[in-house]
Design an enzyme around this catalytic site. Structure first.
Site, mmCIF file in Angstrom:
data_model
loop_
_atom_site.group_PDB
_atom_site.id
_atom_site.type_symbol
_atom_site.label_atom_id
_atom_site.label_comp_id
_atom_site.label_asym_id
_atom_site.label_seq_id
_atom_site.Cartn_x
_atom_site.Cartn_y
_atom_site.Cartn_z
ATOM 1 C CE LYS A 18 -3.788 -1.756 2.817
ATOM 2 N NZ LYS A 18 -4.109 -1.850 4.233
ATOM 3 N N GLY A 40 10.177 -6.745 6.933
ATOM 4 C CA GLY A 40 10.061 -8.187 7.088
ATOM 5 C C GLY A 40 9.982 -8.950 5.781
ATOM 6 N N GLY A 96 8.835 -2.681 11.116
ATOM 7 C CA GLY A 96 8.235 -1.404 11.516
ATOM 8 C C GLY A 96 9.290 -0.387 11.926
HETATM 9 P P1 AMP Z 1 4.335 -4.459 2.734
HETATM 10 O O1 AMP Z 1 4.072 -5.103 4.056
HETATM 11 O O2 AMP Z 1 3.661 -3.150 2.545
HETATM 12 O O3 AMP Z 1 5.802 -4.427 2.370
HETATM 13 O O4 AMP Z 1 3.616 -5.393 1.663
HETATM 14 C C1 AMP Z 1 4.040 -6.672 1.370
HETATM 15 C C2 AMP Z 1 2.930 -7.378 0.653
HETATM 16 O O5 AMP Z 1 2.594 -6.693 -0.539
HETATM 17 C C3 AMP Z 1 3.290 -8.782 0.242
HETATM 18 O O6 AMP Z 1 2.550 -9.667 1.033
HETATM 19 C C4 AMP Z 1 2.900 -8.852 -1.215
HETATM 20 O O7 AMP Z 1 2.159 -10.017 -1.524
HETATM 21 C C5 AMP Z 1 2.015 -7.640 -1.406
HETATM 22 N N1 AMP Z 1 2.049 -7.151 -2.796
HETATM 23 C C6 AMP Z 1 3.121 -6.784 -3.497
HETATM 24 N N2 AMP Z 1 2.786 -6.464 -4.752
HETATM 25 C C7 AMP Z 1 1.444 -6.640 -4.868
HETATM 26 C C8 AMP Z 1 0.500 -6.472 -5.920
HETATM 27 N N3 AMP Z 1 0.875 -6.047 -7.139
HETATM 28 N N4 AMP Z 1 -0.797 -6.741 -5.664
HETATM 29 C C9 AMP Z 1 -1.174 -7.181 -4.446
HETATM 30 N N5 AMP Z 1 -0.339 -7.351 -3.408
HETATM 31 C C10 AMP Z 1 0.972 -7.084 -3.601
#
Ligand code: AMP
Length: 401
Positions: free
Chosen positions: A197, A350, A373
């Site tokens: 996000k 992570g 975090g």
């Molecule tokens: P974060 O904790 O914000 O670093 O998000 C990591 C997560 O983002 C992982 O579990 C990925 O599966 C998800 N992610 C990465 N790229 C995508 C995408 N294009 N669509 C959906 N989820 C995603």
């Protein structure tokens, strides 16, 4: 920042707060002991000084009650095997029994206190709980970088009650790597930001843009940026409420002459499933009802070229849904590009560290942070509350420290 090296710990009772929140399988076997190994320098240093070693940590999220599956007993056993030294396991972390057990310890004895989060007071930064912990020791050491972004009793309130307080080697190493990379980097400094996000990493993006020469964006967060440029993202995850924010970041990057990279092609799927039908398409050709789940091969090539002259790289967040093999190639290619670069490479968050481990390339990164975090908080340009508390304690205790 005051370090354990600045204190006289010979023969003293030293309480070290660590992050032993290691993953267990369903049989309580430890599946990755990186976090235990990360604090061995501090543990060894304390033993070398003939001190009494009391270690405390949390494990997962028991929600303030005793959950036997989240006991730290397997960690005590693993630590004992790694350092070839007996490590006793306490049945709790505070209380009269624990006080008695700790008072009976001799130099070089080691005890691991039970999961701090079995007590709700830990996450409430409770003073009485912190004081009870502090009363166990002569010297308090924070070596838990990964929880230092939280105001928890064992890293925050405790600094007001411990006779003396300082940082362990891991905490110092994490802060030093990051602050050097940000304040006096070898340039070009490149930030790679991916993950789920924009909202979760907005402050990090806004801060990093003040420091970096290039900003590479991947993962689902790229979708929101691409949408803000008028690209039809089909059924992909987009944060519509942040379209303006994404546009502002692009504008700011332009004003500051920062090179901003967004994906040019993508791996799309007809549903969020490992066995979905998939294809690689240019960004402009995402079919309606399909979703973008990874960066495509042209983007991987582009990003690898952009990294070629980098001298410092900070990476947080995967390029796609790397947990599913079908959408893991973009992140895998990024691991190779970062590993092959001539830059100082700092990897945090992570998921990113899991991706690097999965590719078997951990040894080719300069530094992999143990914090998710906490690492993100540093990317946001903020102080970690536990570090502020340590510094305050050092100031207030002055001569005593
Ligand atoms: P974060 O904790 O914000 O670093 O998000 C990591 C997560 O983002 C992982 O579990 C990925 O599966 C998800 N992610 C990465 N790229 C995508 C995408 N294009 N669509 C959906 N989820 C995603």
């Amino acid at each position: 920042m005051k370090s354990i090296r600045d204190l006289d710990i010979d023969g003293k009772r030293v309480l070290i707060r660590v992050d032993f929140n290691v993953p267990y399988d369903d049989q309580q076997n430890i599946t990755d002991d990186t976090r235990i190994r990360a604090v061995l320098p501090t543990i060894q240093y304390v033993l070398d000084h003939n001190a009494i070693l009391i270690i405390c940590s949390h494990m997962a999220r028991p929600g303030g009650k005793v959950v036997p599956e989240l006991s730290l007993l397997p960690v005590a056993r693993r630590l004992g095997r790694i350092i070839k030294h007996n490590v006793s396991m306490a049945h709790d972390c505070v209380g009269p029994d624990i006080k008695k057990i700790v008072s009976a310890m001799n130099p070089c004895d080691i005890i691991l206190l039970e999961n701090l989060r079995f007590h709700p007071e830990e996450e409430q930064d409770d003073d009485a709980f912190a004081k009870e912990l502090a009363d166990l020791c002569d010297v308090y050491i924070n070596d838990a970088f990964a929880v230092s972004h939280r105001a928890n009793a064992s890293v925050s309130a405790i600094t007001r009650y411990a006779p003396v307080a300082a940082a362990g080697f891991l905490l110092i190493k994490e802060l030093t790597y990051f602050s050097k990379a940000m304040s006096d980097p070898h340039r070009p400094l490149v930030a790679i930001v991916g993950g789920a996000k924009v909202s979760g990493k907005l402050e990090a993006l806004e801060n990093m843009i003040n420091h970096v020469d290039k900003l590479i964006i991947g993962g689902a967060m790229a979708n929101t940026f691409l949408k803000s440029l008028g690209i039809d993202m089909g059924n992909s995850k987009v944060e519509l409420s942040l379209i303006d924010t994404a546009q502002n970041i692009i504008k700011k990057a332009k004003e500051k002459k920062i090179k901003l990279y967004l994906p040019v092609d993508t791996v799309v799927a007809d549903r969020f499933d490992e066995r979905a039908e998939i294809k690689v398409v240019p960004m402009q050709e995402i079919p309606a009802d399909w979703m973008s789940l990874d960066i495509g091969p042209a983007t991987s090539l582009l990003y690898s070229e952009a990294l070629y002259n980098a001298k410092t790289i900070i990476w947080n967040g995967p390029m796609g849904v790397f947990e599913m093999d079908a959408f893991s190639r973009g992140t895998g290619a990024m691991v190779q590009s970062v590993a092959n670069s001539y830059a100082l490479t700092i990897v945090g968050g992570g998921d990113t560290d899991v991706a690097v481990h999965k590719a078997g390339e951990s040894h080719r990164m300069t530094y992999i942070s143990t914090g998710g975090g906490a690492f993100l908080t540093l990317m946001e340009g903020k102080m970690l509350p536990a570090v502020t508390a340590l510094n305050e304690a050092a100031k207030n205790l002055g001569g005593r420290n």
